[in-house]
Design a protein around this motif. Structure first.
Motif, PDB file in Angstrom:
ATOM      1  N   ASN A 174       0.712  -1.025  -0.090  1.00 15.26           N
ATOM      2  CA  ASN A 174      -0.073   0.004  -0.004  1.00 15.26           C
ATOM      3  C   ASN A 174       1.134   1.295  -0.039  1.00 15.26           C
ATOM      4  N   LEU A 210      -2.401  -8.407  -5.442  1.00 12.53           N
ATOM      5  CA  LEU A 210      -2.843  -8.396  -3.949  1.00 12.53           C
ATOM      6  C   LEU A 210      -1.869  -7.108  -3.408  1.00 12.53           C
ATOM      7  N   THR A 211      -2.865  -6.314  -2.413  1.00 11.27           N
ATOM      8  CA  THR A 211      -2.102  -5.273  -1.859  1.00 11.27           C
ATOM      9  C   THR A 211      -1.976  -5.706  -0.368  1.00 11.27           C
ATOM     10  N   VAL A 212      -0.883  -5.620   0.375  1.00  8.86           N
ATOM     11  CA  VAL A 212      -0.570  -5.586   1.582  1.00  8.86           C
ATOM     12  C   VAL A 212      -0.145  -4.357   2.176  1.00  8.86           C
ATOM     13  N   SER A 213      -0.309  -4.327   3.584  1.00 12.02           N
ATOM     14  CA  SER A 213       0.303  -2.694   4.031  1.00 12.02           C
ATOM     15  C   SER A 213       1.656  -2.510   4.169  1.00 12.02           C
ATOM     16  N   TRP A 215       6.304  -4.199   3.685  1.00 12.38           N
ATOM     17  CA  TRP A 215       7.151  -4.868   3.143  1.00 12.38           C
ATOM     18  C   TRP A 215       7.140  -6.258   3.720  1.00 12.38           C
ATOM     19  N   GLU A 217       4.880  -8.006   5.308  1.00 14.66           N
ATOM     20  CA  GLU A 217       3.966  -9.146   4.817  1.00 14.66           C
ATOM     21  C   GLU A 217       4.321  -9.491   3.259  1.00 14.66           C
TER      22      GLU A 217
END
Lengths: 350, 523
Positions: A174, A210-213, A215, A217
């Protein structure tokens, strides 16, 4: 009786723990002799103690480190405290945030005699308030083995990532909460322009990005090429990351796609309003010196800004410096960043 | 005066200064008017309410197990249930992402509840253990079913404890930061995460100030609910010693025990996951992560070794506890005195001070941290970059908890005993030493121990203020997880195991001290 024994035992334990109490002694040791220069930097700061000690012995300047969050948090803290700076020197304000710090007048002019050994390539400011110390490129990384096992050609460009052949394979961060995530977004804006980037991201979205918050994860949990052995073989990380993924055969398991890189330059400068301007300048010289520059690759996973500094073994093959990375002018990033991130959020949340 | 002075200098002043700066820059009113602000507030309250419901539902059977059941192993349960409370959010976030990859709101709610089951179980369990059983028994003998007897006699008696626990849990969940940031991805945002973004990333102080005001309003509302519940609780019930009320479960009660054990099993899933992760590598099991704790990680990621950061943790937590006990106990003494002073004014002052002491739990650590930057340089000695700030910030977090634990016990000291002592010629200090201290010593130690545990696990404020040469264990864990390299990751999980071990040891000691004590704390 037993209860009393228990109480005594517990009090003894409490006493033992509080023996380490530093409430009175925690204010730092008395420094004698050398001048102390305070260096505000980001959380990724890491330098070998020997090099710092050697500098202290040579120059009589002791460097006290303050880590103040990531590049953005560091910049904002410097801006907030500019009337009474928390340090004498700052290192780690990067090309994304530099114009905010310069506009606020956080730094004062200083031209290092070391700057003509390469750092001037990245000069951002005619008054020389900031000197480039290192460069780091955010690039898409892939798990080579994953593609080899499936006989799928490795992706190479931004366009490939939106290709249905690579559906559901990419994980990104993100841009609102992660600096590599922001750099990747800026890279796509540099590549596709103000008109085209939203369309490109719609295609990425439709292709199952896919978006994660953060680095952590993305890289350690979702990416298949790291220790977490996650499900996705394509991740946004750094050009230098493959150097940490050398397999037992001595070859890197992962590869950075050099056509998808966005360059971030990290700068150092003397803070305005400090009372040790001369010593602070010497610390900037030290950051640009051959000795310090030789440590940045191994300790901070970035490339030295100075020319002719040797890289650690294996980097030439595993983590070459991209030749033609994208970048955007700092003023434009400063002006548009929040707007772009909001547009990105709207796109990805639909 | 000292407690209020401490709060004024290290909490109120920085917060007001930074929020005031937002007002000075203008635009706070516009930010308040944006529909997005109210959507954020709505989601914040909704997720916190859902998490609170889950935590209460899961915590009640465990509270029953702790309070009413005499079975081997319940002491262990009391200890274990606190472990989630101290785990770093980064690690729990990663664990929940692994368990529920597409969890979204569900994983936010479950993770928040995971952290807070302990608060419900121990708060409610504490009161339940001392409730007179005979009332319920007589309802049963009059023909009421077990459920009806519970609903009509036990539940009303427990209600104040349940509401008070729920208010605290709501407060924790409404302001939880790492969980929402990690598990919400790009999609779900709360006031707390948005305050962080506006402050740390955009330096949008007016926006952050507006959101802080909304958050403060929500927190004050939650505190008011908690205060009403506490008032109802006082003196409402006659209490019995815990030993009289616990027994072997009978028929239907085994179901409740079963549910409690199921809850515990669920709590253990992420914990066991962490332990497994700490010993597994790409090529089988290994203790390399634990061995690496003596070093500074691959490529010397850390400035000090894992063990040294554990020692730092113990040290700062000790400092924070000493400081918080000083401030918290004095505050509690003052509150009790105000309560005993006749007259509305004193009572009102007591209420306000009581609420003010809880506020640090409801204000963003970012707001406090950034406030320090523009205020503390005006104090002599420029504390902004002092290593003392970490214990100060941790103390701010644990003072409210210590006050909540010590206050009810101090209040329960029989005034007649003190008066008798005074009549016999004892001075104020002597009365305190001879009467109050012996009666409350155990709870003071317990409160200190609990505060110590919370300080050990504190990450939010600590991560903003910790100096690189003195990181605490949670800060070290976060640094290790943020670097590539298998050994670094394994070492991070090993450090987590170490943190859990220290916590378990401390909690065991506290519980030993507390057993057999007849007064009721709130945790």
């Amino acid at each position: 009786m037993t209860r009393r024994a228990r109480t005594v035992a517990a009090l003894c334990l409490a006493g033992a723990l509080s023996a380490g109490c530093t409430l009175a002694g925690g204010g730092g040791q008395q420094e004698q002799g050398p001048v102390t220069v305070t260096l505000a930097t980001h959380d990724s700061w890491n330098a070998p103690q020997e090099v710092l000690t050697e500098f202290e012995q040579r120059s009589g300047i002791r460097i006290k480190i303050l880590k103040e969050g990531d590049a953005g948090e560091l910049t904002n803290k410097l801006v907030l405290a500019k009337d009474d700076p928390i340090a004498d020197v700052a290192y780690g304000v990067d090309s994304t945030f530099a114009s905010r710090a310069l506009a606020a007048g956080v730094f004062e002019p200083y031209t290092s005699p070391e700057a003509d050994r390469g750092p001037q390539r990245y000069a951002i400011d005619r008054q020389h308030r900031l000197s480039a110390v290192d460069v780091g490129d955010v690039c898409v990384n892939i798990d080579r083995q994953w593609f080899a096992e499936r006989d799928l050609p490795e992706p190479e460009t931004y366009a490939d990532l939106a290709d249905p052949e690579y559906r559901g394979l990419l994980v990104v961060q993100n841009p609102a909460t992660s600096s590599p995530g922001l750099a990747f977004l800026l890279g796509t804006i540099a590549r596709y322009g103000e008109e085209g980037w939203q369309d490109y991201w719609s295609r990425l979205r439709d292709n199952g990005v896919l978006t994660v918050s953060g680095w952590e994860e993305a890289y350690t949990q979702e990416f298949s090429g790291s220790s977490g052995e996650g499900p996705r073989p394509i991740v946004v990380s750094y050009a230098s990351s493959p150097a940490n993924e050398i397999g037992e055969d001595g070859r890197p398991r992962t590869k950075a796609l050099l056509e998808t890189c966005y360059r971030q330059v990290e700068y150092a400068g003397v803070l305005a309003g400090g009372d040790q301007v001369d010593s602070a300048g010497k610390v900037v010289d030290f950051l640009l010196s051959q000795e310090f520059q030789a440590t940045v690759a191994e300790h901070m996973y970035v490339y030295p800004a100075r020319e002719g500094v040797p890289l650690p073994a294996g980097w030439a093959e595993a983590a070459p410096l991209p030749e033609d990375p994208a970048s955007l002018p700092s003023e434009r990033v400063e002006a548009e960043r929040e707007h772009w991130v909001e547009q990105w959020r709207a796109l990805l949340n639909q | 005066m000292l407690p209020l002075g401490f709060l004024a200098v290290f909490f109120a002043w920085p917060v007001l200064a930074i929020v005031g700066r937002g007002f000075a820059d203008g635009g706070v009113a516009e930010a308040l008017g944006e529909s997005g602000t109210w959507r954020l507030a709505g989601f914040t309250i909704a997720q916190a309410a859902a998490s609170t419901v889950v935590a209460v539902l899961a915590g009640m059977p465990v509270a029953f197990l702790l309070a009413r059941v005499r079975l081997p192993g319940t002491a262990l349960v009391r200890t274990l249930v606190l472990v989630p409370f101290v785990l770093p959010t980064v690690v729990v976030g990663l664990a929940f992402r692994a368990l529920l990859p597409d969890g979204g709101v569900v994983s936010i709610v479950l993770a928040n509840a995971f952290f807070n089951v302990a608060v419900v179980a121990r708060t409610v369990g504490g009161l339940w253990a001392h409730l007179d059983r005979r009332l319920e028994d007589s309802a049963r003998s009059l023909g009421a079913s077990r459920w009806l007897a519970f609903r009509s006699t036990t539940l009303p008696a427990l209600a104040p404890a349940v509401t008070a626990a729920a208010a605290v849990v709501f407060l924790f969940c409404a302001t939880s930061f790492g969980v929402v940031l990690m598990l919400g991805g790009a999609r779900y945002r709360t006031l707390e995460t948005e305050i962080y973004l506006r402050t740390v990333q955009y330096l949008d102080l007016p926006g952050a100030a507006a959101l802080s005001l909304v958050q403060l309003a929500a927190v004050v509302a939650a505190l008011a609910v908690g205060a009403v519940a506490r008032r109802r609780r006082e003196g409402a019930t006659r209490l019995r010693a815990a030993v009289e009320t616990a027994r072997r479960p009978e028929r239907g009660e085994w179901w409740v025990v079963g549910v409690a054990l199921a809850v515990l099993a669920l709590l253990l899933v992420p914990i066991v996951g962490l332990l497994l992760r700490s010993v597994s590598t790409g090529s089988g099991f290994s203790l390399a992560g634990y061995r690496a704790l003596t070093g500074r990680g691959e490529d010397d990621v850390l400035a000090v070794s894992g063990w040294e950061s554990a020692l730092n943790s113990l040290r700062t937590a000790t400092d924070a506890t000493v400081l918080a006990m000083l401030v918290g106990v004095l505050a509690a003494v003052v509150l009790v005195a105000l309560r005993r002073t006749p007259g509305r004014l004193a009572r009102g002052m007591g209420e306000v001070m009581d609420a003010a002491l809880m506020l640090p739990l409801g204000v963003s650590a970012v707001t406090v941290g950034f406030g320090y930057l523009i205020t503390l340089n005006l104090l002599p000695g420029d504390l902004r970059t002092s290593p003392l700030l970490v214990p100060f910030a941790q103390a701010l977090v644990i003072i409210p908890l210590i006050v909540r634990m010590v206050l009810p016990v101090l209040r329960s000291v029989d005034e007649r005993q003190r008066q008798a002592a005074a009549t016999l010629g004892a001075g104020r200090l002597r009365v305190w030493r001879e009467i109050d201290l012996p009666l409350t010593a155990r709870s003071l130690v317990a409160a200190a121990g609990f505060g110590y545990v919370v300080a050990l696990g504190e990450f939010g404020a600590t991560s903003f203020l910790a100096r690189p040469d003195a990181p605490t264990l949670p800060v070290t864990i976060a640094a290790l997880i943020g670097r590539p390299g298998e050994l670094n990751n394994q070492m991070a999980y090993a450090a987590c195991a170490l943190l859990m071990l220290v916590t378990v040891l401390v909690v065991t000691v506290i519980d030993r001290l507390r057993s057999g004590q007849s007064s009721v704390g709130e945790f």
